[in-house]
Design a protein around this motif. Structure first.
Motif, PDB file in Angstrom:
ATOM      1  N   GLU A  43       9.353 -14.626 -31.122  1.00  0.00           N
ATOM      2  CA  GLU A  43       9.971 -14.214 -29.855  1.00  0.00           C
ATOM      3  C   GLU A  43      11.180 -15.089 -29.540  1.00  0.00           C
ATOM      4  N   GLN A  44      11.047 -16.400 -29.851  1.00  0.00           N
ATOM      5  CA  GLN A  44      12.170 -17.308 -29.603  1.00  0.00           C
ATOM      6  C   GLN A  44      13.378 -16.894 -30.436  1.00  0.00           C
ATOM      7  N   LEU A  45      13.111 -16.501 -31.704  1.00  0.00           N
ATOM      8  CA  LEU A  45      14.204 -16.107 -32.597  1.00  0.00           C
ATOM      9  C   LEU A  45      14.875 -14.842 -32.071  1.00  0.00           C
ATOM     10  N   ALA A  46      14.037 -13.876 -31.640  1.00  0.00           N
ATOM     11  CA  ALA A  46      14.584 -12.621 -31.127  1.00  0.00           C
ATOM     12  C   ALA A  46      15.453 -12.897 -29.901  1.00  0.00           C
ATOM     13  N   ARG A  47      14.994 -13.823 -29.065  1.00  0.00           N
ATOM     14  CA  ARG A  47      15.736 -14.149 -27.862  1.00  0.00           C
ATOM     15  C   ARG A  47      17.054 -14.841 -28.221  1.00  0.00           C
ATOM     16  N   ALA A  48      16.994 -15.762 -29.202  1.00  0.00           N
ATOM     17  CA  ALA A  48      18.222 -16.455 -29.614  1.00  0.00           C
ATOM     18  C   ALA A  48      19.219 -15.450 -30.158  1.00  0.00           C
ATOM     19  N   LYS A  49      18.719 -14.493 -30.942  1.00  0.00           N
ATOM     20  CA  LYS A  49      19.616 -13.518 -31.551  1.00  0.00           C
ATOM     21  C   LYS A  49      20.209 -12.567 -30.517  1.00  0.00           C
ATOM     22  N   SER A  50      19.519 -12.370 -29.407  1.00  0.00           N
ATOM     23  CA  SER A  50      20.058 -11.479 -28.379  1.00  0.00           C
ATOM     24  C   SER A  50      21.277 -12.109 -27.711  1.00  0.00           C
ATOM     25  N   GLY A  51      21.479 -13.406 -27.928  1.00  0.00           N
ATOM     26  CA  GLY A  51      22.638 -14.073 -27.350  1.00  0.00           C
ATOM     27  C   GLY A  51      22.439 -14.425 -25.882  1.00  0.00           C
ATOM     28  N   GLU A  52      21.240 -14.168 -25.364  1.00  0.00           N
ATOM     29  CA  GLU A  52      20.966 -14.399 -23.935  1.00  0.00           C
ATOM     30  C   GLU A  52      21.302 -15.832 -23.523  1.00  0.00           C
ATOM     31  N   VAL A  72      23.439  -1.260 -30.276  1.00  0.00           N
ATOM     32  CA  VAL A  72      23.707  -2.552 -30.896  1.00  0.00           C
ATOM     33  C   VAL A  72      24.380  -2.252 -32.225  1.00  0.00           C
ATOM     34  N   ARG A  73      25.479  -2.936 -32.532  1.00  0.00           N
ATOM     35  CA  ARG A  73      26.206  -2.635 -33.768  1.00  0.00           C
ATOM     36  C   ARG A  73      25.390  -3.116 -34.963  1.00  0.00           C
ATOM     37  N   THR A  74      25.150  -2.234 -35.897  1.00  0.00           N
ATOM     38  CA  THR A  74      24.379  -2.620 -37.080  1.00  0.00           C
ATOM     39  C   THR A  74      25.329  -2.809 -38.262  1.00  0.00           C
ATOM     40  N   LEU A  75      24.825  -3.475 -39.292  1.00  0.00           N
ATOM     41  CA  LEU A  75      25.629  -3.708 -40.488  1.00  0.00           C
ATOM     42  C   LEU A  75      26.009  -2.376 -41.139  1.00  0.00           C
ATOM     43  N   CYS A 184      33.140 -12.641 -34.979  1.00  0.00           N
ATOM     44  CA  CYS A 184      32.229 -11.678 -35.601  1.00  0.00           C
ATOM     45  C   CYS A 184      30.759 -12.090 -35.523  1.00  0.00           C
ATOM     46  N   HIS A 185      30.482 -13.363 -35.319  1.00  0.00           N
ATOM     47  CA  HIS A 185      29.089 -13.807 -35.420  1.00  0.00           C
ATOM     48  C   HIS A 185      28.403 -14.075 -34.084  1.00  0.00           C
ATOM     49  N   ALA A 186      29.118 -13.872 -32.972  1.00  0.00           N
ATOM     50  CA  ALA A 186      28.484 -14.093 -31.663  1.00  0.00           C
ATOM     51  C   ALA A 186      29.020 -13.111 -30.649  1.00  0.00           C
ATOM     52  N   ALA A 192      24.300  -7.049 -35.348  1.00  0.00           N
ATOM     53  CA  ALA A 192      22.992  -7.658 -35.081  1.00  0.00           C
ATOM     54  C   ALA A 192      22.481  -8.502 -36.249  1.00  0.00           C
ATOM     55  N   GLU A 193      22.626  -7.989 -37.466  1.00  0.00           N
ATOM     56  CA  GLU A 193      22.034  -8.681 -38.620  1.00  0.00           C
ATOM     57  C   GLU A 193      22.689 -10.035 -38.903  1.00  0.00           C
ATOM     58  N   VAL A 194      23.944 -10.223 -38.489  1.00  0.00           N
ATOM     59  CA  VAL A 194      24.611 -11.493 -38.807  1.00  0.00           C
ATOM     60  C   VAL A 194      24.973 -12.269 -37.535  1.00  0.00           C
ATOM     61  N   ARG A 195      24.270 -11.975 -36.458  1.00  0.00           N
ATOM     62  CA  ARG A 195      24.495 -12.719 -35.225  1.00  0.00           C
ATOM     63  C   ARG A 195      23.857 -14.091 -35.381  1.00  0.00           C
ATOM     64  N   THR A 196      24.615 -15.137 -35.086  1.00  0.00           N
ATOM     65  CA  THR A 196      24.056 -16.469 -35.279  1.00  0.00           C
ATOM     66  C   THR A 196      23.185 -16.884 -34.101  1.00  0.00           C
ATOM     67  N   SER A 197      22.117 -17.606 -34.418  1.00  0.00           N
ATOM     68  CA  SER A 197      21.227 -18.095 -33.362  1.00  0.00           C
ATOM     69  C   SER A 197      21.779 -19.373 -32.748  1.00  0.00           C
ATOM     70  N   HIS A 198      22.902 -19.903 -33.335  1.00  0.00           N
ATOM     71  CA  HIS A 198      23.379 -21.206 -32.861  1.00  0.00           C
ATOM     72  C   HIS A 198      24.902 -21.206 -32.696  1.00  0.00           C
ATOM     73  N   PRO A 199      25.435 -20.322 -31.814  1.00  0.00           N
ATOM     74  CA  PRO A 199      26.884 -20.229 -31.648  1.00  0.00           C
ATOM     75  C   PRO A 199      27.495 -21.487 -31.014  1.00  0.00           C
TER      76      PRO A 199
END
Ligand code: HEC
Ligand code: HEC
Ligand code: HEC
Ligand code: HEC
Length: 223
Positions: A43-52, A72-75, A184-186, A192-199
């Protein structure tokens, strides 16, 4: 024990339980997550990836959160607009005559943001100084001017290849015109697939090294 002192003990026990309850309630409230049950790593990963968290940190307006119901833009959608990975994408929306003349495309594409008319977030351009947009980005339509040919696309880069599990994956693409990694990554328009969890880690190449294919591209036999 006499009756009055028994009542006193009961009162003291009652007061201690009451105080503990107050301390617990105040503590839960101050923890700041509104008593939300703790999240699993998934859940934490999903939340990080959402960019919230990212959007909260950089102080973007709430309107910059992906609006409910937007795609959500997909690859897959990303590659669909490109002849090969790294090619200029064709324009997926209408361009009126005035916009075609002024090429003021950066109104939307320099910083991104939600565009009501297209019900989508504008992808941020990694090259805002290239002003003659239509030199490289094809307008929609015109498919009829193409003839059938044997062009086969270049193999797509492979994702998720860390040297060891947990290591930063290598950058599978060229860095030419790709120095603004966050474009492109945040953000809400990022794929979605290449969104970074640590922008927030601004020096991306401190950890991510480029590793592109060494194979020379050979066109395979005609189908
Ligand atoms: C009113 C805001 C707006 C203007 C002006 C605008 N765009 Fe867009 N553009 C968008 C939005 C929103 C999207 C995403 C559309 C979608 O996902 O369906 C988009 C998508 C694109 C894409 C696809 C990018 C990708 O990788 O998916 C390209 C290329 C593009 N626009 C180029 C242009 C060019 C060139 C112009 C000027 C002639 C222009 N745009 C003017 C809002 C705008
Ligand atoms: C010299 C050619 C060229 C010009 C001029 C140019 N672009 Fe691009 N554009 C590209 C290429 C190539 C890509 C693909 C980048 C990549 O994959 O590294 C791209 C990608 C994009 C993207 C998608 C970013 C993403 O999310 O992948 C947007 C949006 C965009 N351009 C907008 C614009 C706008 C707006 C202008 C004019 C202000 C413009 N471009 C001018 C070549 C160009
Ligand atoms: C024009 C958009 C764009 C820019 C700018 C860009 N990337 Fe990428 N990146 C992508 C796309 C799309 C992919 C998926 C593979 C592909 O098509 O190249 C990707 C893949 C990656 C991956 C692999 C992720 C995985 O799960 O294996 C890493 C790491 C990466 N990029 C890092 C970076 C860094 C660091 C920068 C800045 C130096 C950067 N990228 C700039 C679009 C971009
Ligand atoms: C301190 C080292 C470090 C820095 C700096 C760093 N990364 Fe990463 N990155 C990692 C690690 C480690 C992973 C693998 C995470 C995992 O396996 O859970 C990763 C994974 C990724 C991925 C794959 C998707 C994901 O989030 O798991 C992308 C895309 C990415 N990073 C992009 C970037 C970009 C863009 C920047 C710069 C804003 C950046 N990274 C800065 C260490 C770093």
């Amino acid at each position: 024990m006499s009756a009055p002192s028994r009542y006193r003990v009961a009162r003291i026990i009652g007061a201690v339980i009451g105080l503990a309850a107050v301390v617990w309630i105040v503590g839960e409230t101050l923890r700041g997550d509104g008593g939300r049950p703790s999240q699993s790593p998934k859940e934490q990963l999903a939340r990080a990836k959402s960019g919230e968290d990212y959007h909260r940190r950089v102080g973007l307006a709430p309107g910059m959160q992906p609006a409910v119901g937007t795609q959500v833009r997909t690859l897959q959608a990303y590659y669909a607009l490109r002849a090969y990975a790294g090619a200029p994408p064709s324009i997926p929306h209408e361009v009126d005559a005035e916009m075609g003349r002024t090429q003021d495309c950066n109104i939307c594409h320099e910083r991104g943001g939600f565009v009501k008319r297209f019900n989508a977030y504008a992808p941020v351009t990694p090259h805002p100084t290239y002003e003659n947009c239509l030199q490289c980005h094809a307008l929609p339509g015109g498919a009829e001017s193409f003839v059938a040919n044997d062009w086969q696309s270049v193999r797509l880069p492979i994702l998720g290849r860390p040297a060891l599990p947990g290591n930063p994956p290598p950058i599978p693409h060229t860095l030419q015109l790709r120095t603004d990694c966050l474009s492109c990554h945040a953000g809400p328009a990022a794929v979605a697939e290449v969104r970074t969890s640590h922008p927030e880690r601004l020096n991306c190449r401190q950890c991510h090294v480029p590793r592109m294919t060494d194979d020379v591209f050979v066109r395979t036999a005609q189908r």
